[in-house]
Motif scaffolding. Structure first.
Motif, PDB file in Angstrom:
ATOM      1  N   VAL A 338     -32.643 -44.905  30.471  1.00 50.61           N
ATOM      2  CA  VAL A 338     -33.887 -45.017  31.243  1.00 50.61           C
ATOM      3  C   VAL A 338     -34.868 -45.995  30.609  1.00 50.61           C
ATOM      4  CG1 VAL A 338     -35.132 -43.105  30.129  1.00 50.61           C
ATOM      5  CG2 VAL A 338     -35.594 -43.676  32.521  1.00 50.61           C
ATOM      6  N   GLU A 339     -34.809 -46.155  29.300  1.00 49.85           N
ATOM      7  CA  GLU A 339     -35.742 -47.074  28.654  1.00 49.85           C
ATOM      8  C   GLU A 339     -35.511 -48.518  29.107  1.00 49.85           C
ATOM      9  OE1 GLU A 339     -35.665 -46.276  24.476  1.00 49.85           O
ATOM     10  OE2 GLU A 339     -36.455 -44.251  24.716  1.00 49.85           O
ATOM     11  N   ARG A 340     -34.345 -48.787  29.669  1.00 49.59           N
ATOM     12  CA  ARG A 340     -34.069 -50.103  30.251  1.00 49.59           C
ATOM     13  C   ARG A 340     -34.981 -50.378  31.446  1.00 49.59           C
ATOM     14  NH1 ARG A 340     -28.212 -50.095  32.278  1.00 49.59           N
ATOM     15  NH2 ARG A 340     -27.786 -50.138  30.057  1.00 49.59           N
ATOM     16  N   TYR A 341     -35.432 -49.309  32.123  1.00 53.71           N
ATOM     17  CA  TYR A 341     -36.182 -49.466  33.365  1.00 53.71           C
ATOM     18  C   TYR A 341     -37.682 -49.221  33.214  1.00 53.71           C
ATOM     19  CZ  TYR A 341     -31.383 -48.883  34.905  1.00 53.71           C
ATOM     20  OH  TYR A 341     -30.026 -49.008  35.051  1.00 53.71           O
ATOM     21  N   LEU A 342     -38.127 -48.977  32.008  1.00 53.96           N
ATOM     22  CA  LEU A 342     -39.518 -48.562  31.836  1.00 53.96           C
ATOM     23  C   LEU A 342     -40.513 -49.705  31.961  1.00 53.96           C
ATOM     24  CD1 LEU A 342     -38.968 -45.892  29.048  1.00 53.96           C
ATOM     25  CD2 LEU A 342     -39.496 -45.511  31.455  1.00 53.96           C
ATOM     26  N   HIS A 343     -40.011 -50.919  32.208  1.00 52.75           N
ATOM     27  CA  HIS A 343     -40.914 -52.032  32.520  1.00 52.75           C
ATOM     28  C   HIS A 343     -41.141 -52.164  34.017  1.00 52.75           C
ATOM     29  CE1 HIS A 343     -36.935 -53.655  33.280  1.00 52.75           C
ATOM     30  NE2 HIS A 343     -37.498 -54.603  34.028  1.00 52.75           N
ATOM     31  N   LEU A 344     -40.386 -51.416  34.819  1.00 48.76           N
ATOM     32  CA  LEU A 344     -40.471 -51.564  36.267  1.00 48.76           C
ATOM     33  C   LEU A 344     -41.777 -50.996  36.807  1.00 48.76           C
ATOM     34  CD1 LEU A 344     -36.859 -50.522  37.374  1.00 48.76           C
ATOM     35  CD2 LEU A 344     -37.741 -52.835  37.038  1.00 48.76           C
ATOM     36  N   ASP A 345     -42.247 -51.581  37.899  1.00 47.27           N
ATOM     37  CA  ASP A 345     -43.382 -51.027  38.618  1.00 47.27           C
ATOM     38  C   ASP A 345     -43.047 -49.602  39.067  1.00 47.27           C
ATOM     39  OD1 ASP A 345     -45.967 -51.863  40.425  1.00 47.27           O
ATOM     40  OD2 ASP A 345     -44.607 -50.539  41.550  1.00 47.27           O
ATOM     41  N   PRO A 346     -44.033 -48.695  39.139  1.00 39.57           N
ATOM     42  CA  PRO A 346     -43.746 -47.316  39.556  1.00 39.57           C
ATOM     43  C   PRO A 346     -42.997 -47.206  40.879  1.00 39.57           C
ATOM     44  CG  PRO A 346     -45.932 -47.414  38.595  1.00 39.57           C
ATOM     45  CD  PRO A 346     -45.421 -48.831  38.646  1.00 39.57           C
ATOM     46  N   GLU A 696     -21.571 -53.848  52.203  1.00 36.81           N
ATOM     47  CA  GLU A 696     -22.422 -53.323  53.258  1.00 36.81           C
ATOM     48  C   GLU A 696     -23.865 -53.735  53.031  1.00 36.81           C
ATOM     49  OE1 GLU A 696     -21.990 -49.121  53.396  1.00 36.81           O
ATOM     50  OE2 GLU A 696     -19.953 -49.168  54.224  1.00 36.81           O
ATOM     51  N   PRO A 697     -24.652 -53.910  54.102  1.00 41.10           N
ATOM     52  CA  PRO A 697     -26.079 -54.187  53.916  1.00 41.10           C
ATOM     53  C   PRO A 697     -26.758 -53.138  53.049  1.00 41.10           C
ATOM     54  CG  PRO A 697     -25.460 -54.548  56.211  1.00 41.10           C
ATOM     55  CD  PRO A 697     -24.256 -53.952  55.536  1.00 41.10           C
ATOM     56  N   ASP A 698     -26.340 -51.892  53.193  1.00 40.71           N
ATOM     57  CA  ASP A 698     -26.906 -50.819  52.371  1.00 40.71           C
ATOM     58  C   ASP A 698     -26.712 -51.089  50.886  1.00 40.71           C
ATOM     59  OD1 ASP A 698     -28.403 -48.845  53.526  1.00 40.71           O
ATOM     60  OD2 ASP A 698     -26.904 -47.284  53.248  1.00 40.71           O
ATOM     61  N   HIS A 699     -25.517 -51.581  50.519  1.00 44.52           N
ATOM     62  CA  HIS A 699     -25.258 -51.918  49.121  1.00 44.52           C
ATOM     63  C   HIS A 699     -26.261 -52.971  48.650  1.00 44.52           C
ATOM     64  CE1 HIS A 699     -20.702 -50.916  49.827  1.00 44.52           C
ATOM     65  NE2 HIS A 699     -21.465 -49.843  49.847  1.00 44.52           N
ATOM     66  N   VAL A 700     -26.397 -54.013  49.460  1.00 46.08           N
ATOM     67  CA  VAL A 700     -27.255 -55.131  49.079  1.00 46.08           C
ATOM     68  C   VAL A 700     -28.695 -54.674  48.904  1.00 46.08           C
ATOM     69  CG1 VAL A 700     -28.158 -57.375  49.796  1.00 46.08           C
ATOM     70  CG2 VAL A 700     -25.758 -56.796  50.226  1.00 46.08           C
ATOM     71  N   ASN A 701     -29.224 -53.972  49.903  1.00 48.49           N
ATOM     72  CA  ASN A 701     -30.616 -53.550  49.840  1.00 48.49           C
ATOM     73  C   ASN A 701     -30.874 -52.583  48.700  1.00 48.49           C
ATOM     74  OD1 ASN A 701     -31.675 -55.067  52.022  1.00 48.49           O
ATOM     75  ND2 ASN A 701     -30.735 -53.655  53.472  1.00 48.49           N
ATOM     76  N   SER A 702     -29.919 -51.694  48.432  1.00 49.52           N
ATOM     77  CA  SER A 702     -30.089 -50.753  47.319  1.00 49.52           C
ATOM     78  C   SER A 702     -30.119 -51.484  45.981  1.00 49.52           C
ATOM     79  CB  SER A 702     -28.958 -49.714  47.324  1.00 49.52           C
ATOM     80  OG  SER A 702     -28.985 -48.930  48.498  1.00 49.52           O
ATOM     81  N   ILE A 703     -29.223 -52.438  45.801  1.00 47.86           N
ATOM     82  CA  ILE A 703     -29.159 -53.199  44.550  1.00 47.86           C
ATOM     83  C   ILE A 703     -30.452 -53.973  44.320  1.00 47.86           C
ATOM     84  CG2 ILE A 703     -28.036 -55.186  43.439  1.00 47.86           C
ATOM     85  CD1 ILE A 703     -25.408 -54.201  44.806  1.00 47.86           C
ATOM     86  N   LEU A 704     -30.917 -54.651  45.364  1.00 52.41           N
ATOM     87  CA  LEU A 704     -32.111 -55.493  45.226  1.00 52.41           C
ATOM     88  C   LEU A 704     -33.362 -54.643  45.023  1.00 52.41           C
ATOM     89  CD1 LEU A 704     -31.350 -58.066  48.070  1.00 52.41           C
ATOM     90  CD2 LEU A 704     -31.117 -58.455  45.612  1.00 52.41           C
ATOM     91  N   MET A 705     -33.511 -53.603  45.827  1.00 44.96           N
ATOM     92  CA  MET A 705     -34.727 -52.797  45.771  1.00 44.96           C
ATOM     93  C   MET A 705     -34.840 -52.072  44.440  1.00 44.96           C
ATOM     94  SD  MET A 705     -37.324 -51.993  47.786  1.00 44.96           S
ATOM     95  CE  MET A 705     -38.700 -51.307  46.877  1.00 44.96           C
ATOM     96  N   ALA A 706     -33.728 -51.681  43.858  1.00 44.03           N
ATOM     97  CA  ALA A 706     -33.746 -50.979  42.575  1.00 44.03           C
ATOM     98  C   ALA A 706     -33.903 -51.921  41.393  1.00 44.03           C
ATOM     99  CB  ALA A 706     -32.465 -50.155  42.406  1.00 44.03           C
ATOM    100  N   GLY A 707     -33.904 -53.225  41.648  1.00 42.67           N
ATOM    101  CA  GLY A 707     -34.056 -54.176  40.550  1.00 42.67           C
ATOM    102  C   GLY A 707     -32.806 -54.348  39.723  1.00 42.67           C
ATOM    103  N   ARG A 708     -31.647 -54.160  40.339  1.00 40.28           N
ATOM    104  CA  ARG A 708     -30.389 -54.305  39.615  1.00 40.28           C
ATOM    105  C   ARG A 708     -29.863 -55.739  39.664  1.00 40.28           C
ATOM    106  NH1 ARG A 708     -26.434 -49.660  41.425  1.00 40.28           N
ATOM    107  NH2 ARG A 708     -25.785 -49.709  39.231  1.00 40.28           N
ATOM    108  N   ALA A 709     -30.405 -56.537  40.563  1.00 44.96           N
ATOM    109  CA  ALA A 709     -30.054 -57.953  40.677  1.00 44.96           C
ATOM    110  C   ALA A 709     -31.102 -58.616  41.561  1.00 44.96           C
ATOM    111  CB  ALA A 709     -28.664 -58.128  41.287  1.00 44.96           C
ATOM    112  N   ASP A 710     -31.113 -59.954  41.551  1.00 45.85           N
ATOM    113  CA  ASP A 710     -32.024 -60.722  42.397  1.00 45.85           C
ATOM    114  C   ASP A 710     -31.328 -61.286  43.622  1.00 45.85           C
ATOM    115  OD1 ASP A 710     -34.617 -61.026  40.592  1.00 45.85           O
ATOM    116  OD2 ASP A 710     -32.870 -61.222  39.299  1.00 45.85           O
TER     117      ASP A 710
END
Length: 764
Positions: A338-346, A696-710
């Motif tokens: 989780v410390e990997r994500y602690l820079h993310l916006d809430p 799937e579009p769901d895969h793409v949107n989930s990855i992007l929205m979670a900040g896992r890739a650009d």
């Protein structure tokens, strides 16, 4: 039938009930080491789906359980001074003690023999005295240990420390996560109400934070005092409670993931945590136990003998266990890292938490709480473009900017070898292939690996960029894309190295040519396989020549008008062969340490960067994991490689994996390489592209929205459907996708059909 249930937890009690419901003549005994109405634990979580399964199996106990449930709809996340709540999650909690009391009473009413305060010691005695022995004595099962050589448990002790506490503070109708930063590190809570007056309060942290606090040297009361101080503002004067008197040693635990190779032995069968566990962070351990009890009882009665019943039970339940353990692993690893994500916006942090297990996707979140997801999508776009949007669009359709390159959306047509070039020159096949994908709406379209020299080709069918006719052919493609579509074109340059001089992809992949093989180069004279030729170990003169070939090809690519340049440093080709120690055994300045192994690839990059237009970005594709346990590149190395490349001036990392060794043992699945992109982006702090079974579009949107890739790269979906992006836009109701004018009637029909389907299914 005489039946012994070794362990009086939910699995053992509910199996006893299920057996008596099917045949009251069964003589069923449950053996439990605790006293009646006394147990370890606070609350457990079940879903409405599980409750429905219980009701079909035994309506009386299900009704009593349902009467004692506390329901919650929201997930509330407290992080960096903000509280963000998402609704529609629909779970319910019940006290573990209350659940067991309900099941004990029901079992007793059905005539089950309940034997308490009895340690389960001589397992074979039970096996002799009973027809069927069900071992459900928990994660540290003595029954399993007695025949460990048969059951062969795989036990994985997870990294985080946690302590299971309770509190009289209530959290309403929300499952609550609390993240607090302290002088000793981050520490967090999973809290949920399970009756009118009590809530579960699980405190968790990394091992390092646990050590920094000195929790290992504290008594339980001292630990509680520290936790009450940390989380005081959320407890509002209420204290924390522990029932750790039931535990041996420290009240702090590490979760053990258990999965046995086999679940039965002669007349004994494992159930519940004895057979397999699911981490508490997805709330599925009790679900697994109860539903396994139903399945086994059913098969004991429907199959001709116990052997057949055990086989049916394990075949059915193992698939469900693996599915839940996959989700539990994802969830567990999210908290461990989780410390990997602690820079993310809430907002993004909350989204990442909600989707951590991959059981909840982007559109699934919309179904749960459309208003919250819409606000998150607005945040995503505002963060990307610098202003709040007037209309909301899914993350995949939000523009992306890198240097002077602006992409209309975040869908990338990944490089895909076509093997249709003639003497290295793209043909009409390539023109049709690339232009149709650009017309199909993708923001960025990649060339396949384009080779910098004839001897740098993988096969005779691979294209190059080392001759004037090749440059002209590529320019024709790029000019059409720029003239007729909003898409941008990416040029991927590479050199085959030890994997060169091989057959076409639809012949025998990576196998040498049947005749006419040319000399190939590599950092070390290590053949790709026993069948492939041994490559020449490169001299400094060879390195100079290859570097200059990359530079010349990049100059041609710039003249052809490509918008982005990518250097292929993955998949075992020449630059990848320098990076991985599996194929780089040099003892000079270009071998040994990671810094040395990167020396020549960095030299090539710097030379290319010097001639590539300043306002155009350069990407590098890497293999983030060799999938070879010993000696290979792993995720830790990948983060360091990305950091070094970023310092050198690389703009974005295209994160692939594997294909560097015949010894590789990859682990496949949906979005299976995305975790490497996630880690590189959030630890190295560089933009990334995710690739690998994203479809799937769901895969793409989930990855992007979670900040896992650009950006998200899709390969095979674009082979099956060149217009994948436009079809996704129509399915999601996005009207602003750039359909070519001649194709607008097709768009309109898709939208009409989608609207009609929504009416028929009751969505509108």
């Amino acid at each position: 039938m005489r039946v012994a249930c070794l362990g009086g937890g939910p699995a053992g009690l509910y199996f006893a009930i299920s057996m008596k419901r099917r045949d009251p003549s069964h003589d069923v005994t449950v053996i439990e080491r605790n006293r009646p109405y006394d147990t370890f634990g606070w609350g457990v979580v079940l879903s409405d789906e599980t409750l429905d399964n219980l009701a079909r199996n035994d309506a009386e106990s299900a009704a009593e359980i349902r009467k004692n449930f506390s329901y919650w709809d929201d997930v509330a996340v407290h992080y960096r001074g903000q509280m963000i709540a998402s609704g529609g999650h629909g779970f319910c909690g019940i006290g573990r003690k209350k659940l067991l009391n309900v099941l004990q009473d029901r079992a007793r009413d059905l005539g089950v023999n309940l034997v308490f305060e009895t340690e389960i010691e001589d397992i074979d005695t039970y096996r002799r005295d009973f027809d069927l022995v069900v071992a459900c004595d928990g994660v540290n099962s003595r029954a399993r240990k007695a025949h460990e050589d048969v059951f062969k448990p795989d036990i994985d002790t997870r990294a985080c420390k946690y302590i299971w506490l309770g509190t009289t503070q209530t959290f309403g109708d929300a499952f609550t996560f609390i993240f607090e930063e302290t002088e000793h590190g981050w520490i967090w809570v999973h809290a949920y109400q399970f009756d009118d007056k009590t809530a579960t309060f699980i405190v968790e942290c990394t091992e390092q934070t646990w050590r920094n606090f000195g929790f290992g040297d504290m008594t339980t009361d001292e630990t509680i005092a520290v936790c009450e101080k940390i989380f005081g503002k959320y407890l509002d004067g209420h204290g924390l409670m522990s029932n750790a008197k039931h535990l041996r040693g420290s009240a702090w635990l590490n979760f053990n993931r258990v999965l046995c190779e086999t679940w039965s032995h002669e007349n004994m069968v494992l159930m519940g945590d004895a057979a397999a566990t699911a981490h508490f962070s997805i709330g599925s351990g009790t679900k697994l136990a109860l539903e396994s009890a139903i399945a086994l009882a059913e098969y004991v009665h429907s199959e001709p003998d116990l052997t057949a019943a055990f086989r049916r039970y394990e075949d059915e339940r193992r698939l469900e266990v693996l599915r839940l353990q996959s989700a539990a692993r994802n969830s567990t690893e999210w908290f461990e890292e989780v410390e990997r994500y602690l820079h993310l916006d809430p907002v993004q942090f909350t989204y990442s938490l909600l989707t951590r297990s991959q059981r909840i996707s982007h559109e699934n979140l919309r179904a749960r709480d459309a208003a919250w997801l819409e606000s998150a999508e607005r945040w995503f776009e505002a963060n990307a473009v610098g202003q709040m949007p007037e209309t909301v669009r899914a993350p995949m359709f939000v523009p992306f900017r890198l240097r002077g390159l602006e992409l209309a959306n975040r869908i990338v047509v990944s490089p895909m070898a076509q093997y249709k070039a003639e003497n290295g020159c793209p043909t009409d096949w390539h023109f049709t292939h690339y232009t149709s994908r650009a017309l199909g709406g993708a923001g960025l379209v990649y060339t396949e690996m384009t080779c910098v020299s004839p001897e740098g080709r993988i096969t005779r069918g691979c294209p190059g960029l080392y001759a004037d006719d090749q440059e002209a052919a590529w320019k024709r493609i790029v000019d059409f894309v720029h003239r007729e579509t909003p898409a941008k074109m990416a040029l991927q340059l590479g050199h085959s190295g030890p994997k060169g001089s091989t057959q076409l992809g639809w012949e025998e992949m990576d196998a040498p040519l049947k005749d006419g093989n040319w000399e190939i180069l590599a950092p070390s004279p290590i053949a790709w396989s026993d069948r492939n030729q041994v490559p020449k170990e490169m001299t400094r003169a060879d390195m100079d020549r290859v570097r200059d070939q990359f530079v010349a090809a990049a100059e041609r690519g710039a003249r052809a008008g490509f918008d982005l340049l990518e250097l292929h440093y993955a998949h075992g080709y020449l630059m990848s062969a320098f990076i991985t120690p599996l194929t780089n055994r040099r003892t000079d300045a270009y071998g040994g340490s990671l810094e040395n192994r990167l020396r020549f690839p960095l030299e090539v990059f710097r030379a290319v960067r010097a001639v590539w237009p300043e306002d155009k970005p350069i990407s590098i594709r890497i293999s983030a994991n060799d999938w070879v346990e010993e000696d290979g590149i792993g995720p830790d190395d990948a983060v360091e490689i990305a950091r070094i490349l970023q310092e050198a001036g690389v703009d974005i990392i295209d994160v692939s994996a594997g294909q560097t060794s015949k010894r590789a043992r990859p682990v496949y699945g949906r979005m299976f390489q995305t975790p490497f992109s996630d880690r590189i982006r959030n630890e190295a702090g560089i933009a990334t592209m995710a690739v690998g079974n994203i479809y799937e579009p769901d895969h793409v949107n989930s990855i992007l929205m979670a900040g896992r890739a650009d950006l998200c790269c899709l390969a095979r979906p674009h082979l099956a459907d060149p217009y994948w992006t436009l079809h996704a836009a129509a399915a999601l109701g996005y009207d602003e996708a750039a359909w070519p004018s001649p194709y607008l009637p097709g768009r309109d029909q898709l939208q009409r059909l989608a609207a009609r389907q929504d009416v028929m299914t009751g969505k509108v």
